[in-house]
Scaffold this motif. Structure first.
Motif, PDB file in Angstrom:
ATOM      1  N   MET A 170       0.211 -18.540 -10.547  1.00  0.00           N
ATOM      2  CA  MET A 170      -0.108 -17.163 -10.945  1.00  0.00           C
ATOM      3  C   MET A 170      -0.811 -16.392  -9.833  1.00  0.00           C
ATOM      4  N   ARG A 171      -1.764 -17.074  -9.193  1.00  0.00           N
ATOM      5  CA  ARG A 171      -2.422 -16.440  -8.049  1.00  0.00           C
ATOM      6  C   ARG A 171      -1.388 -15.957  -7.044  1.00  0.00           C
ATOM      7  N   ASP A 172      -0.412 -16.825  -6.769  1.00  0.00           N
ATOM      8  CA  ASP A 172       0.617 -16.500  -5.784  1.00  0.00           C
ATOM      9  C   ASP A 172       1.451 -15.300  -6.208  1.00  0.00           C
ATOM     10  N   GLN A 173       1.721 -15.246  -7.526  1.00  0.00           N
ATOM     11  CA  GLN A 173       2.539 -14.156  -8.036  1.00  0.00           C
ATOM     12  C   GLN A 173       1.790 -12.821  -7.899  1.00  0.00           C
ATOM     13  N   ILE A 174       0.505 -12.853  -8.276  1.00  0.00           N
ATOM     14  CA  ILE A 174      -0.311 -11.639  -8.123  1.00  0.00           C
ATOM     15  C   ILE A 174      -0.398 -11.262  -6.641  1.00  0.00           C
ATOM     16  N   SER A 175      -0.616 -12.273  -5.823  1.00  0.00           N
ATOM     17  CA  SER A 175      -0.774 -12.008  -4.392  1.00  0.00           C
ATOM     18  C   SER A 175       0.501 -11.407  -3.806  1.00  0.00           C
ATOM     19  N   ALA A 176       1.659 -11.912  -4.219  1.00  0.00           N
ATOM     20  CA  ALA A 176       2.926 -11.363  -3.713  1.00  0.00           C
ATOM     21  C   ALA A 176       3.112  -9.915  -4.166  1.00  0.00           C
ATOM     22  N   ALA A 177       2.827  -9.667  -5.450  1.00  0.00           N
ATOM     23  CA  ALA A 177       2.960  -8.308  -5.971  1.00  0.00           C
ATOM     24  C   ALA A 177       1.973  -7.371  -5.282  1.00  0.00           C
ATOM     25  N   ALA A 178       0.762  -7.868  -5.058  1.00  0.00           N
ATOM     26  CA  ALA A 178      -0.261  -7.037  -4.411  1.00  0.00           C
ATOM     27  C   ALA A 178       0.128  -6.735  -2.968  1.00  0.00           C
ATOM     28  N   THR A 179       0.690  -7.729  -2.291  1.00  0.00           N
ATOM     29  CA  THR A 179       1.119  -7.509  -0.905  1.00  0.00           C
ATOM     30  C   THR A 179       2.125  -6.367  -0.853  1.00  0.00           C
ATOM     31  N   GLU A 180       3.092  -6.427  -1.773  1.00  0.00           N
ATOM     32  CA  GLU A 180       4.100  -5.376  -1.768  1.00  0.00           C
ATOM     33  C   GLU A 180       3.474  -4.017  -2.074  1.00  0.00           C
ATOM     34  N   HIS A 181       2.575  -4.014  -3.056  1.00  0.00           N
ATOM     35  CA  HIS A 181       1.934  -2.756  -3.432  1.00  0.00           C
ATOM     36  C   HIS A 181       1.105  -2.173  -2.284  1.00  0.00           C
ATOM     37  N   PHE A 182       0.282  -3.012  -1.682  1.00  0.00           N
ATOM     38  CA  PHE A 182      -0.570  -2.533  -0.581  1.00  0.00           C
ATOM     39  C   PHE A 182       0.277  -2.079   0.607  1.00  0.00           C
ATOM     40  N   SER A 183       1.375  -2.786   0.857  1.00  0.00           N
ATOM     41  CA  SER A 183       2.157  -2.430   2.046  1.00  0.00           C
ATOM     42  C   SER A 183       2.853  -1.083   1.829  1.00  0.00           C
ATOM     43  N   ARG A 184       2.973  -0.673   0.581  1.00  0.00           N
ATOM     44  CA  ARG A 184       3.561   0.635   0.326  1.00  0.00           C
ATOM     45  C   ARG A 184       2.487   1.722   0.234  1.00  0.00           C
ATOM     46  N   TYR A 185       1.390   1.431  -0.480  1.00  0.00           N
ATOM     47  CA  TYR A 185       0.400   2.478  -0.757  1.00  0.00           C
ATOM     48  C   TYR A 185      -0.897   2.348   0.024  1.00  0.00           C
ATOM     49  N   GLY A 186      -1.022   1.316   0.814  1.00  0.00           N
ATOM     50  CA  GLY A 186      -2.250   1.143   1.587  1.00  0.00           C
ATOM     51  C   GLY A 186      -3.289   0.383   0.802  1.00  0.00           C
ATOM     52  N   TYR A 187      -4.220  -0.178   1.532  1.00  0.00           N
ATOM     53  CA  TYR A 187      -5.214  -1.031   0.906  1.00  0.00           C
ATOM     54  C   TYR A 187      -6.483  -0.254   0.544  1.00  0.00           C
ATOM     55  N   GLU A 188      -6.963   0.545   1.500  1.00  0.00           N
ATOM     56  CA  GLU A 188      -8.265   1.193   1.343  1.00  0.00           C
ATOM     57  C   GLU A 188      -8.341   2.040   0.066  1.00  0.00           C
ATOM     58  N   LYS A 189      -7.295   2.808  -0.178  1.00  0.00           N
ATOM     59  CA  LYS A 189      -7.378   3.792  -1.251  1.00  0.00           C
ATOM     60  C   LYS A 189      -6.913   3.272  -2.613  1.00  0.00           C
ATOM     61  N   THR A 190      -6.417   2.041  -2.651  1.00  0.00           N
ATOM     62  CA  THR A 190      -5.926   1.493  -3.911  1.00  0.00           C
ATOM     63  C   THR A 190      -7.062   0.798  -4.670  1.00  0.00           C
ATOM     64  N   THR A 191      -7.179   1.063  -5.967  1.00  0.00           N
ATOM     65  CA  THR A 191      -8.171   0.338  -6.764  1.00  0.00           C
ATOM     66  C   THR A 191      -7.467  -0.801  -7.513  1.00  0.00           C
ATOM     67  N   VAL A 192      -8.263  -1.712  -8.083  1.00  0.00           N
ATOM     68  CA  VAL A 192      -7.671  -2.811  -8.845  1.00  0.00           C
ATOM     69  C   VAL A 192      -6.923  -2.246 -10.064  1.00  0.00           C
ATOM     70  N   SER A 193      -7.419  -1.153 -10.631  1.00  0.00           N
ATOM     71  CA  SER A 193      -6.720  -0.521 -11.758  1.00  0.00           C
ATOM     72  C   SER A 193      -5.327  -0.026 -11.354  1.00  0.00           C
ATOM     73  N   ASP A 194      -5.271   0.677 -10.201  1.00  0.00           N
ATOM     74  CA  ASP A 194      -3.966   1.134  -9.693  1.00  0.00           C
ATOM     75  C   ASP A 194      -3.026  -0.054  -9.553  1.00  0.00           C
ATOM     76  N   LEU A 195      -3.586  -1.085  -8.928  1.00  0.00           N
ATOM     77  CA  LEU A 195      -2.783  -2.274  -8.646  1.00  0.00           C
ATOM     78  C   LEU A 195      -2.260  -2.883  -9.946  1.00  0.00           C
ATOM     79  N   ALA A 196      -3.170  -3.040 -10.925  1.00  0.00           N
ATOM     80  CA  ALA A 196      -2.816  -3.652 -12.203  1.00  0.00           C
ATOM     81  C   ALA A 196      -1.680  -2.867 -12.860  1.00  0.00           C
ATOM     82  N   LYS A 197      -1.868  -1.533 -12.909  1.00  0.00           N
ATOM     83  CA  LYS A 197      -0.853  -0.694 -13.525  1.00  0.00           C
ATOM     84  C   LYS A 197       0.499  -0.895 -12.826  1.00  0.00           C
ATOM     85  N   SER A 198       0.451  -0.855 -11.521  1.00  0.00           N
ATOM     86  CA  SER A 198       1.702  -0.880 -10.759  1.00  0.00           C
ATOM     87  C   SER A 198       2.424  -2.229 -10.848  1.00  0.00           C
ATOM     88  N   ILE A 199       1.694  -3.321 -10.887  1.00  0.00           N
ATOM     89  CA  ILE A 199       2.392  -4.605 -10.873  1.00  0.00           C
ATOM     90  C   ILE A 199       2.544  -5.184 -12.282  1.00  0.00           C
TER      91      ILE A 199
END
Lengths: 187, 187
Positions: free
Chosen positions: A1-30
């Motif tokens: 599960m960690r790996d799955q979240i990490s993969a989804a987060a990698t994709e999300h951050f690589s599109r929207y950036g890391y600094e400005k993304t919150t965990v809520s944004d991330l959760a919603k998106s993935i």
């Protein structure tokens, strides 16, 4: 599960950036709940650290593969320097947004980057040790001192904070600096 | 008059910073009209360039004095490296706001910094030349190549963009790197 979240987060951050993304944004998106993400990661930084560690591992494997291909220690050293620069630059240009994580990591001195630096220094020391045994390198200077100084020579090209100000030099610097370092190692 | 404006501007910028100050602010604060300032300087950057050039000249004189004090080329090289780091750090810590000008200069590659880098490279080459004549340094490697490689070794400590990420190393790096460079130069 960690790996799955990490993969989804990698994709999300690589599109929207890391600094400005919150965990809520991330959760919603993935499509996971925020609570669920927090079961596996303490914070956004913990996710960032994992992504960062994965990227650095990737660079490191590439460097080790290049070093292993070379036969003699002087060539190993050249390959090490060349491949570190190439692999780091590739990360930079391919994934400008993921690189943001690397610069945060370097600025805030995350554990993943400290570990990486330590492993790179150790790889360097192994090559030096081997070169001393084969007689390719001098043996008078304490090996720690030699390894540290060479690490400092490489640092502008492996630390992302410095690398971003060194683009003008990345074509020629690895070869020029490897030659200087090898001259300094001649027995 | 240029000098008077430049002195007043230096004081103003060192108190209020360079980036956020306009020529109007500056004019009001130092008691000259904006039109009068524009008689001597084309733009804010032109004033910044002059201040920057002065600071770099100061560092350079200090470095030259230290080099001249040493007798033999190897010691000259050590002094050069040590003094460049010390003088650049002093500028950084004494005048955090003036340093802002130096980072703008380095980021935007102002002529003053290009000239400074060129003069530092030439000083380096002079020391190398002298060391080749005295027999302290090897003569096989083309001197341009040697000078460029050593310049690259020093770069993280003389370029303000890199220096700000190198504070952890400024105590020991000059000595460690000078030793490495001197080993690389041994005949």
């Amino acid at each position: 599960m960690r790996d799955q979240i990490s993969a989804a987060a990698t994709e999300h951050f690589s599109r929207y950036g890391y600094e400005k993304t919150t965990v809520s944004d991330l959760a919603k998106s993935i499509g996971f709940s925020k609570a669920y993400i927090y079961k596996f990661f303490d914070s956004k930084q913990a996710i960032g650290e994992m992504i960062c560690a994965n990227c650095l591992r990737e660079i490191e494997s590439e460097v080790r593969a290049a070093v292993d291909e070379a036969e003699r220690p002087p060539e190993k050293l050249r390959r090490m320097f060349k491949t570190i620069v190439e692999a780091s630059l590739r990360l930079f240009s391919r994934d400008r947004k993921l690189y943001e994580i690397a610069t945060s990591a370097a600025t805030e001195r995350w554990q993943a980057t400290l570990d990486y630096e330590e492993r790179i220094r150790r790889l360097l020391q192994d090559i030096l040790q081997e070169g001393r045994q084969t007689g390719d390198f001098e043996r008078k200077t304490p090996i720690d001192e030699t390894a540290m100084a060479i690490y400092l020579v490489m640092r502008p090209y492996l630390n992302p904070l410095l690398l971003q100000h060194s683009f003008d030099y990345t074509d020629d610097a690895p070869a020029q600096l490897s030659s200087l370092v090898l001259r300094s190692l001649s027995p």
